[in-house]
Design an enzyme around this catalytic site. Structure first.
Site, PDB file in Angstrom:
ATOM      1  N   LYS A  41       0.844  -1.202   0.000  1.00  0.00           N
ATOM      2  CA  LYS A  41       0.000   0.000   0.000  1.00  0.00           C
ATOM      3  C   LYS A  41       0.880   1.253   0.000  1.00  0.00           C
ATOM      4  CE  LYS A  41      -0.403  -0.314   5.042  1.00  0.00           C
ATOM      5  NZ  LYS A  41      -1.273  -0.759   6.156  1.00  0.00           N
ATOM      6  N   MET A  75      11.179  24.030   2.632  1.00  0.00           N
ATOM      7  CA  MET A  75      10.440  23.206   1.670  1.00  0.00           C
ATOM      8  C   MET A  75      11.373  22.438   0.736  1.00  0.00           C
ATOM      9  SD  MET A  75       7.527  24.352  -1.076  1.00  0.00           S
ATOM     10  CE  MET A  75       6.435  25.059   0.138  1.00  0.00           C
ATOM     11  N   TYR A 119      15.292  29.968   8.183  1.00  0.00           N
ATOM     12  CA  TYR A 119      14.163  30.740   8.709  1.00  0.00           C
ATOM     13  C   TYR A 119      14.128  30.751  10.234  1.00  0.00           C
ATOM     14  CZ  TYR A 119      12.214  30.346   3.965  1.00  0.00           C
ATOM     15  OH  TYR A 119      12.006  30.402   2.614  1.00  0.00           O
ATOM     16  N   ARG A 160     -10.677   0.225  14.458  1.00  0.00           N
ATOM     17  CA  ARG A 160     -10.652   0.916  13.154  1.00  0.00           C
ATOM     18  C   ARG A 160     -11.653   0.202  12.257  1.00  0.00           C
ATOM     19  NH1 ARG A 160      -4.324   1.577  11.559  1.00  0.00           N
ATOM     20  NH2 ARG A 160      -5.018  -0.139  10.251  1.00  0.00           N
TER      21      ARG A 160
HETATM   22  C1  LIG Z   1      -0.565  -1.779   6.780  1.00  0.00           C
HETATM   23  C2  LIG Z   1      -1.181  -3.042   7.190  1.00  0.00           C
HETATM   24  C3  LIG Z   1      -0.386  -4.192   7.410  1.00  0.00           C
HETATM   25  C4  LIG Z   1       1.122  -4.165   7.417  1.00  0.00           C
HETATM   26  O1  LIG Z   1       1.556  -3.625   8.631  1.00  0.00           O
HETATM   27  P1  LIG Z   1       3.116  -3.581   9.007  1.00  0.00           P
HETATM   28  O2  LIG Z   1       3.156  -3.181  10.420  1.00  0.00           O
HETATM   29  O3  LIG Z   1       3.742  -2.558   8.112  1.00  0.00           O
HETATM   30  O4  LIG Z   1       3.641  -4.945   8.743  1.00  0.00           O
HETATM   31  C5  LIG Z   1      -1.024  -5.382   7.668  1.00  0.00           C
HETATM   32  N1  LIG Z   1      -2.379  -5.445   7.714  1.00  0.00           N
HETATM   33  C6  LIG Z   1      -3.161  -4.372   7.552  1.00  0.00           C
HETATM   34  C7  LIG Z   1      -4.652  -4.512   7.640  1.00  0.00           C
HETATM   35  C8  LIG Z   1      -2.608  -3.136   7.291  1.00  0.00           C
HETATM   36  O5  LIG Z   1      -3.383  -2.052   7.137  1.00  0.00           O
END
Ligand SMILES: *Cc1c(COP(=O)(O)O)cnc(C)c1O
Length: 383
Positions: A41, A319, A272, A138
């Site tokens: 992802k 930036m 800055y 979640r």
């Molecule tokens: C992102 C995610 C993972 C992977 O998690 P890591 O800690 O990076 O291994 C596994 N399962 C779900 C549902 C996730 O959202």
């Protein structure tokens, strides 16, 4: 990232596919006979989803995972045919495309009827993994609706509209050295939930719960498959163990070159807000990467490597750029000259992205994932 263009990279992240393959192999050996889902992802945690997916599959992962179905579709477009699961949906998610492209769909409850309708429209059964919320709060179905969700999924399965391939959940505290009791509680609720699904006639062939911290610390979470994210990128999910401790090799290095080098007198204000002032006559090197490139503005004092020597970020990161105090004679033109190679973290310096994450008050996951699209990914092939 394919949408960003530069001819010769002026700043770059290299992606070491040998390290990636090593990590996949290490994890696969560790968890076998469980399967490995490589989680790609967010553009493969910033490393390039398609390239990571290709190497992960070649190195022994058998599944791929993304959050969004649109991310999964990009992998299919690139010709990747491995089993693929996506789990975070909205009312706008293209379930129809997912079904047509043989993408497994994580179902937490609200999307079930939309998935069923998309399957009817596509005239193909949807492949579904039901998600139980065992305590992260979640996604996933809360226990009180789990029985109804399984019942309805079972009806739809009997009608040939979908097939429940797996049941999964996600841990809240597997990365916490004191989190074992929370993992135990979630795991035991998970196993009960699988029993409920089976009572409804669902076979639940693929049980998967483990993220990186769980797969590395809790063999009892491996089950049929693990979902490995940050660990495949060679990063430790634990506050008290390094990647090296875990036998993992960091995949990403962030490099550029010195853009300017100039003398500065005592008291010279840097960047800055003058958050930094030179304490001695010195020279300042300008590093042409900033928060638009994913160098966090808050990472003041983070380590920087320039041609074999270590320095620290001086003053506010902007930036596009930040400054390093070379702490050298103001007439020294040989230290870190314009064009000298710079590494923020990675293989040459041995600086871990953890050091940058700690300086910025965040975690390595966020650091690598937010590398900007002005920074080309240079893929070093697996040898
Ligand atoms: C992102 C995610 C993972 C992977 O998690 P890591 O800690 O990076 O291994 C596994 N399962 C779900 C549902 C996730 O959202």
């Amino acid at each position: 990232m394919a949408t960003c263009w530069t001819s010769e990279p002026e700043r770059w992240v290299t992606i070491d596919h040998s390290a990636l393959a090593h990590n996949i192999h290490t994890i696969a050996q560790w968890v076998k006979p469980a399967q490995v889902m490589a989680v790609v992802k967010a553009d493969g945690y910033g490393h390039g989803a398609v390239e990571v997916a290709q190497t992960a599959i070649a190195a022994g992962a058998t599944w791929l995972g993304t959050a969004h179905i649109t991310e999964a579709l990009k992998l299919r477009e690139a010709g990747i045919t491995a089993p693929l699961l996506a789990w975070l949906h909205t009312i706008k998610t293209p379930f129809h495309a997912a079904i047509e492209h043989n993408i497994d769909i994580g179902v937490s409850g609200p999307e079930l009827e939309a998935v069923a309708q998309a399957a009817r429209n596509a005239d193909l059964p949807a492949r579904v993994h039901l998600k139980i919320d065992t305590g992260l709060s979640r996604n996933g179905a809360v226990p009180e609706i789990w029985d109804d969700l399984c019942k309805r999924a079972s009806e739809l399965q009997q009608a040939g509209i979908l097939r429940v391939v797996g049941v999964f959940t996600h841990f809240a505290n597997a990365d916490d050295p004191d989190g074992d009791a929370d993992v135990d509680a979630q795991l035991s609720l998970y196993h009960e939930s699988v029993e409920t699904a089976r009572k409804h006639g669902l076979t639940v062939d693929v049980r998967h719960v483990a993220n990186s911290p769980a797969l590395l610390s809790r063999p009892d979470t491996h089950l049929d498959m693990v979902r490995a994210g940050v660990a495949i990128y060679g990063l430790s999910p634990f506050p008290d163990r390094t990647a090296e401790d875990l036998g993992l090799r960091p995949v990403m290095s962030f490099g550029t070159t010195v853009a300017n080098n100039k003398p500065a007198d005592v008291g010279t204000g840097v960047s800055y807000g003058y958050a930094y002032r030179c304490e001695l006559p010195t020279r300042l090197a300008l590093i042409p990467a900033g928060y638009a490139d994913g160098v966090p503005r808050t990472a003041v004092g983070a380590p920087v490597w320039i041609e074999g020597k270590f320095y620290r970020v001086a003053g506010t990161i902007a930036m596009d750029q930040f400054v390093v105090d070379l702490q050298t004679d103001r007439n020294d033109v040989t230290t870190a000259p314009v064009g000298a190679e710079v590494e923020l973290f990675g293989e040459k310096s041995g600086i871990s992205s953890d050091a940058w994450a700690i300086a910025a008050g965040t975690i390595n996951y966020e650091l690598v994932t937010r590398i900007g699209c002005r920074v080309p990914r240079v893929h070093k092939q697996w040898v």
